[in-house]
Design a protein around this motif. Sequence first.
Motif, PDB file in Angstrom:
ATOM      1  N   LYS A 144       0.447  25.595   4.978  1.00 39.11           N
ATOM      2  CA  LYS A 144      -0.384  24.781   4.091  1.00 39.11           C
ATOM      3  C   LYS A 144      -0.003  24.983   2.620  1.00 39.11           C
ATOM      4  O   LYS A 144      -0.857  25.038   1.737  1.00 39.11           O
ATOM      5  N   ASN A 145       1.273  25.113   2.394  1.00 42.46           N
ATOM      6  CA  ASN A 145       1.798  25.315   1.044  1.00 42.46           C
ATOM      7  C   ASN A 145       2.215  23.960   0.479  1.00 42.46           C
ATOM      8  O   ASN A 145       3.183  23.357   0.930  1.00 42.46           O
ATOM      9  N   THR A 146       1.457  23.474  -0.490  1.00 43.94           N
ATOM     10  CA  THR A 146       1.748  22.157  -1.084  1.00 43.94           C
ATOM     11  C   THR A 146       2.369  22.296  -2.477  1.00 43.94           C
ATOM     12  O   THR A 146       2.112  21.497  -3.372  1.00 43.94           O
ATOM     13  N   CYS A 147       3.191  23.326  -2.661  1.00 43.25           N
ATOM     14  CA  CYS A 147       3.866  23.503  -3.947  1.00 43.25           C
ATOM     15  C   CYS A 147       4.869  22.369  -4.168  1.00 43.25           C
ATOM     16  O   CYS A 147       5.284  21.699  -3.214  1.00 43.25           O
ATOM     17  N   PRO A 148       5.271  22.119  -5.404  1.00 40.70           N
ATOM     18  CA  PRO A 148       6.260  21.070  -5.669  1.00 40.70           C
ATOM     19  C   PRO A 148       7.586  21.348  -4.961  1.00 40.70           C
ATOM     20  O   PRO A 148       8.011  22.507  -4.851  1.00 40.70           O
ATOM     21  N   VAL A 149       8.244  20.289  -4.500  1.00 39.18           N
ATOM     22  CA  VAL A 149       9.536  20.406  -3.826  1.00 39.18           C
ATOM     23  C   VAL A 149      10.525  19.460  -4.498  1.00 39.18           C
ATOM     24  O   VAL A 149      10.276  18.260  -4.612  1.00 39.18           O
ATOM     25  N   MET A 150      11.627  20.037  -4.963  1.00 43.02           N
ATOM     26  CA  MET A 150      12.710  19.233  -5.530  1.00 43.02           C
ATOM     27  C   MET A 150      13.825  19.156  -4.495  1.00 43.02           C
ATOM     28  O   MET A 150      14.145  20.125  -3.815  1.00 43.02           O
TER      29      MET A 150
END
Length: 371
Positions: free
Chosen positions: A84-90
């Motif tokens: 449940k990790n919704t950190c930004p993804v590049m």
Amino acid sequence: MRILVTGSKGFISKNLIAELKNFGYKHVYEYDRDTEPSLLNEYCEKADFVFHLAGVNRPKEQSEFMEGNFGFTSILLKTLKKYKNTCPVMISSSIQAELDNPYGKSKKAGEDLLFNYSKETGAKVLVYRFPNVFGKWCKPNYNSAVATFCHNVAHDLPITVNDRSVIMNLVYIDDVVIELIGALKGNEHTDGDYCVIPKVHTITLGEIVDLIYNFKNSRQDRSIPNMSDQFTKKLYSTYLSYLPKDSFSYELRMNKDNRGSFTEFLKTQDRGQVSVNVSKPGITKGNHWHHTKNEKFLVVSGNGVIRFRKIISNEIIEYFVSGDKLEVVDIPTGYTHNIENLGETDMVTIMWANECFDPENPDTYYLEVKL
């Protein structure tokens, strides 16, 4: 801040990780194909930001494009969702995502996967369609013409150019890294749904090749490329990074006589030249004047005196100089001048002239300073 970088041993990743460390980021999780797979769980659970730079460019089988560029992206996003990790993804995509080829299709599939992931989870995603990226640490003879050309020319190997008129759009690795660190801080540049590198250089393949050969020849003619041109500056830095380990140095021609030596160091098209002058104890050099040519003298070792006399005057002006106190002395036009070594050791002087020496028009006229 905890940062996950996939494809950590790749060209862009190595440069990014080095700069992240320069910026003081201490928790950088480096994940590559030879990393223990179980670590992906730990990294995805803890990460505050993901730079997804892993990808396949030159597989043995075309199926590996989809496996590497879509398959691993899918695994990465599933693992983030698991925790449940919704950190930004590049993600690093390519301008070829617009093309109908196996590589482009795999990149487009990875993009779509990320956009759908954002809709599903609410996570911020940043999709960069990189053009050709060049700079230090890029693997030659792989998927970068610039890297191949720089490596081959630096190693005296032949290069093949099928069409010099091909137009290249390139971005420099440092500009990419600056943009990615900006994205980490929430300051990314965008164009519609995609993120972009603001500085793109457009140049023909033939012009790139000519520049690289000029860089190689500059060691022989002691010239410096035009550093006011940003692309030339960046390409020159790139070329130097491909020099063989035993070829970092090169000799200069020393013009020696019983007075010492004079050696041309650097020449430029529009900023003159720099030379090194060595005078033995008791030796006086010069006794000449110029109409337009002007110079700057900087004694860096030893001590002596620089004398001037306006050619229409009898007054002699003296400046005592020493390597113990660095000061620049301008040599004005219309003044005959000389420099004398007053010490017991060699005196070394750095000399700059506003123009490169032209034997056909030396603008140098002999005249003793002392009457």
